[in-house]
Design a protein around this motif. Sequence first.
Motif, short mmCIF file in Angstrom:
data_model
loop_
_atom_site.label_atom_id
_atom_site.label_comp_id
_atom_site.label_asym_id
_atom_site.label_seq_id
_atom_site.Cartn_x
_atom_site.Cartn_y
_atom_site.Cartn_z
N ILE A 46 -5.05 -3.29 8.15
CA ILE A 46 -6.10 -3.19 9.15
C ILE A 46 -7.41 -3.18 8.38
O ILE A 46 -7.77 -2.19 7.74
CB ILE A 46 -5.92 -1.92 10.00
N GLY A 47 -8.09 -4.32 8.38
CA GLY A 47 -9.32 -4.48 7.63
C GLY A 47 -10.55 -4.35 8.50
O GLY A 47 -10.45 -4.04 9.69
N SER A 48 -11.68 -4.63 7.93
CA SER A 48 -12.93 -4.48 8.67
C SER A 48 -13.18 -5.64 9.63
O SER A 48 -13.87 -5.48 10.62
CB SER A 48 -14.10 -4.35 7.70
N ASN A 49 -12.58 -6.81 9.39
CA ASN A 49 -12.81 -7.99 10.23
C ASN A 49 -11.56 -8.54 10.91
O ASN A 49 -11.67 -9.36 11.81
CB ASN A 49 -13.43 -9.12 9.40
N GLN A 50 -10.39 -8.13 10.43
CA GLN A 50 -9.16 -8.74 10.93
C GLN A 50 -7.95 -7.87 10.62
O GLN A 50 -8.00 -7.00 9.77
CB GLN A 50 -8.97 -10.12 10.33
N LEU A 51 -6.86 -8.18 11.31
CA LEU A 51 -5.54 -7.66 10.97
C LEU A 51 -4.87 -8.72 10.12
O LEU A 51 -5.06 -9.91 10.33
CB LEU A 51 -4.71 -7.43 12.24
N GLN A 52 -4.06 -8.27 9.19
CA GLN A 52 -3.38 -9.21 8.30
C GLN A 52 -1.95 -8.73 8.10
O GLN A 52 -1.72 -7.54 7.89
CB GLN A 52 -4.13 -9.25 6.97
N LEU A 53 -1.00 -9.64 8.18
CA LEU A 53 0.40 -9.30 7.95
C LEU A 53 0.85 -9.99 6.67
O LEU A 53 0.66 -11.21 6.50
CB LEU A 53 1.27 -9.77 9.12
N LYS A 54 1.41 -9.18 5.77
CA LYS A 54 1.89 -9.71 4.49
C LYS A 54 3.36 -9.38 4.32
O LYS A 54 3.85 -8.39 4.85
CB LYS A 54 1.12 -9.09 3.33
N ALA A 55 4.03 -10.24 3.55
CA ALA A 55 5.39 -9.93 3.12
C ALA A 55 5.30 -8.69 2.24
O ALA A 55 4.36 -8.54 1.48
CB ALA A 55 5.98 -11.10 2.36
N ASP A 56 6.25 -7.80 2.33
CA ASP A 56 6.19 -6.54 1.59
C ASP A 56 6.91 -6.65 0.26
O ASP A 56 7.89 -5.98 0.00
CB ASP A 56 6.78 -5.40 2.42
N HIS A 57 6.42 -7.54 -0.57
CA HIS A 57 6.91 -7.63 -1.95
C HIS A 57 5.72 -8.00 -2.80
O HIS A 57 4.73 -8.55 -2.32
CB HIS A 57 8.06 -8.63 -2.11
N ASN A 58 5.79 -7.69 -4.04
CA ASN A 58 4.66 -7.95 -4.93
C ASN A 58 4.79 -9.33 -5.55
O ASN A 58 5.80 -9.64 -6.16
CB ASN A 58 4.59 -6.90 -6.04
N ASN A 59 3.77 -10.12 -5.38
CA ASN A 59 3.70 -11.42 -6.03
C ASN A 59 2.64 -11.28 -7.12
O ASN A 59 1.46 -11.22 -6.83
CB ASN A 59 3.32 -12.51 -5.03
N LYS A 60 3.07 -11.20 -8.35
CA LYS A 60 2.14 -10.93 -9.44
C LYS A 60 1.20 -12.11 -9.71
O LYS A 60 0.15 -11.93 -10.27
CB LYS A 60 2.92 -10.57 -10.70
N ASP A 61 1.58 -13.31 -9.28
CA ASP A 61 0.72 -14.46 -9.52
C ASP A 61 -0.52 -14.42 -8.63
O ASP A 61 -1.62 -14.60 -9.10
CB ASP A 61 1.48 -15.77 -9.28
N ASP A 62 -0.34 -14.20 -7.35
CA ASP A 62 -1.47 -14.22 -6.42
C ASP A 62 -1.05 -13.53 -5.13
O ASP A 62 -0.24 -14.06 -4.38
CB ASP A 62 -1.90 -15.65 -6.16
N ASP A 63 -1.62 -12.36 -4.86
CA ASP A 63 -1.27 -11.60 -3.66
C ASP A 63 -1.60 -12.34 -2.37
O ASP A 63 -1.01 -12.11 -1.34
CB ASP A 63 -1.96 -10.24 -3.68
N ARG A 64 -2.54 -13.29 -2.43
CA ARG A 64 -2.88 -14.06 -1.23
C ARG A 64 -1.72 -14.92 -0.75
O ARG A 64 -1.65 -15.29 0.41
CB ARG A 64 -4.10 -14.95 -1.50
N LEU A 65 -0.77 -15.23 -1.64
CA LEU A 65 0.39 -16.02 -1.25
C LEU A 65 1.31 -15.26 -0.31
O LEU A 65 2.13 -15.85 0.37
CB LEU A 65 1.17 -16.47 -2.49
N ASN A 66 1.20 -13.93 -0.28
CA ASN A 66 2.05 -13.11 0.57
C ASN A 66 1.56 -13.03 2.01
O ASN A 66 2.22 -12.46 2.85
CB ASN A 66 2.16 -11.69 0.00
N VAL A 67 0.37 -13.55 2.30
CA VAL A 67 -0.19 -13.46 3.65
C VAL A 67 0.60 -14.37 4.59
O VAL A 67 0.73 -15.56 4.37
CB VAL A 67 -1.68 -13.85 3.67
N LEU A 68 1.13 -13.77 5.64
CA LEU A 68 1.89 -14.53 6.65
C LEU A 68 0.99 -14.94 7.81
O LEU A 68 0.99 -16.09 8.22
CB LEU A 68 3.07 -13.70 7.14
N PHE A 69 0.25 -13.97 8.35
CA PHE A 69 -0.62 -14.22 9.50
C PHE A 69 -1.87 -13.38 9.41
O PHE A 69 -1.86 -12.29 8.83
CB PHE A 69 0.10 -13.90 10.82
N GLU A 70 -2.95 -13.90 10.00
CA GLU A 70 -4.21 -13.17 10.12
C GLU A 70 -4.67 -13.24 11.57
O GLU A 70 -4.55 -14.30 12.20
CB GLU A 70 -5.27 -13.76 9.20
#
Length: 101
Positions: free
Chosen positions: A39-63
């Motif tokens: 729950i951010g200041s401008n949007q809700l964001q749903l991410k896969a709940d695993h750590n991607n060490k390369d780039d956390d933005r890759l875990n974003v499913l929906f905004e």
Amino acid sequence: MSNNNQETITSQIYHVQVIETDASIRCGLKPFTIYRLIIGSNQLQLKADHNNKDDDRLNVLFEWPYKYVRRYGYTSNSISFEAGSKCQTGEGLFIFHYQQY
């Protein structure tokens, strides 16, 4: 000193499970899978709940930008909102269950 990462400071993160709705089924969200709802200041964001060490933005499913969310609510163990037609997921109800620790 300016802070260019305001979203990180104001975000709240919940580990959630999806409660099935027509919208969650259409989006391929699985009911027994753990996701991160941010729950951010401008949007809700749903991410896969695993750590991607390369780039956390890759875990974003929906905004879901707040300007396109029609309604929202919460209880002691769930968060729900109605996405509008301009949302990435299209319109529909999303319900997420979380446990407070």
